[in-house]
Structure formats: C-alpha cells, structure tokens
Design an enzyme around this catalytic site. Structure first.
Site, PDB file in Angstrom:
ATOM      1  N   GLY A  50      -3.855  48.973  11.818  1.00  0.00           N
ATOM      2  CA  GLY A  50      -4.348  49.955  12.780  1.00  0.00           C
ATOM      3  C   GLY A  50      -4.896  51.216  12.152  1.00  0.00           C
ATOM      4  O   GLY A  50      -5.353  52.109  12.854  1.00  0.00           O
ATOM      5  N   CYS A  51      -4.858  51.299  10.831  1.00  0.00           N
ATOM      6  CA  CYS A  51      -5.406  52.470  10.142  1.00  0.00           C
ATOM      7  C   CYS A  51      -6.817  52.169   9.679  1.00  0.00           C
ATOM      8  O   CYS A  51      -7.117  51.059   9.249  1.00  0.00           O
ATOM      9  CB  CYS A  51      -4.546  52.835   8.936  1.00  0.00           C
ATOM     10  SG  CYS A  51      -2.932  53.487   9.355  1.00  0.00           S
ATOM     11  N   GLN A  52      -7.647  53.169   9.743  1.00  0.00           N
ATOM     12  CA  GLN A  52      -9.035  53.050   9.294  1.00  0.00           C
ATOM     13  C   GLN A  52      -9.077  52.834   7.773  1.00  0.00           C
ATOM     14  O   GLN A  52      -9.834  52.015   7.285  1.00  0.00           O
ATOM     15  CB  GLN A  52      -9.781  54.328   9.665  1.00  0.00           C
ATOM     16  CG  GLN A  52     -11.262  54.214   9.700  1.00  0.00           C
ATOM     17  CD  GLN A  52     -11.902  55.483  10.262  1.00  0.00           C
ATOM     18  OE1 GLN A  52     -11.241  56.482  10.517  1.00  0.00           O
ATOM     19  NE2 GLN A  52     -13.189  55.438  10.449  1.00  0.00           N
TER      20      GLN A  52
END
Length: 139
Positions: A50-52
């Site tokens: 879920g992290c860029q």
C-alpha cells in the site's frame, strides 16, 4: 518514556517548525538518522503493501518488548518510518495495541501528504499494530 509522551514530544517538535517546507525537511532529516535494515530483511514478507515507495519493517520480540527496524527507498517514507520506529520500538505489545495514532493528525501530516502517501502512512501504522497483535498471540 511512554508512547504517549514520545508522541507529544514529536507534536511539540513539529509545532516549533514554521511552514510545511520546514516540516518536510525535518521528516527527511529524521529519515537520515534511521539505521537501515540489512538486505536480508528487505523481503516481500517485510514489505509494507500500500506504499508508493518500497518500505520494509521488521520486528523482533525481546524481553517482553517489540523492537522495530525499518527502511525505505524513498526519503519521505523513510522519515515517516523513523518517527514511527522511535515512538513504538521498545514497548510491550499491549502498550502498542492500546496506543492511538492521533499524533499524526495533531502534526497535520495527513493533510500534507498526497492521497497515495496518506494511504502508505496508514499501511505503516497498521503494520505496527499487526506486529503487536501477532506477538501478543505468540506469548
């Protein structure tokens, strides 16, 4: 120091900073002080979904307390992880589970972040809680 005291200390530090450019620089500086995790810990298992950017977190349980190590290939996420590690590392699973993340709103961090980075921040905080629950169940 309790988790709440560490959170308040961080809120107070951010209150002294002027605009968001200063706060952004402070977060980046915090990331520079984060000890990188070893390459063998940079696994898919430790990767926060879920992290860029790529963000890894590893936890170990010693003497009734959880300790976190983290790293990122992005300068801003690394700074955010540095804040979270400094607040939550070295506390019991119960203390972590009982804590909240209200300090993030007090700092105003979520308003400053793009929606995708805010989602990444939420994924980071959820992972810390997940480790606390997982290690609590192992006891």
């Amino acid at each position: 120091m309790t988790i709440k005291e560490k959170q308040q200390e961080l809120v107070d530090e951010f209150a002294f900073l002027g605009d968001w450019e200063d706060k952004y620089e402070y977060i980046i500086d915090l990331g520079k002080s984060l000890k990188p995790i070893s390459d063998d810990k940079k696994t898919d298992e430790n990767l926060i979904k879920g992290c860029q950017s790529k963000v890894w977190i590893d936890a170990r349980f010693e003497d009734g307390k959880l300790f976190f190590d983290a790293d990122s290939d992005g300068i801003l996420p690394k700074g955010i992880m540095s804040m979270l590690v400094s607040i939550y590392s070295g506390h019991s699973t119960q203390e972590i589970m009982d804590s909240d993340f209200d300090f993030i709103s007090e700092i105003g961090l979520q308003e400053f972040l793009s929606p995708s980075r805010a989602n990444g921040l939420m994924a980071m905080t959820k992972q810390i809680k997940f480790y606390a629950v997982a290690y609590q169940l192992k006891k």
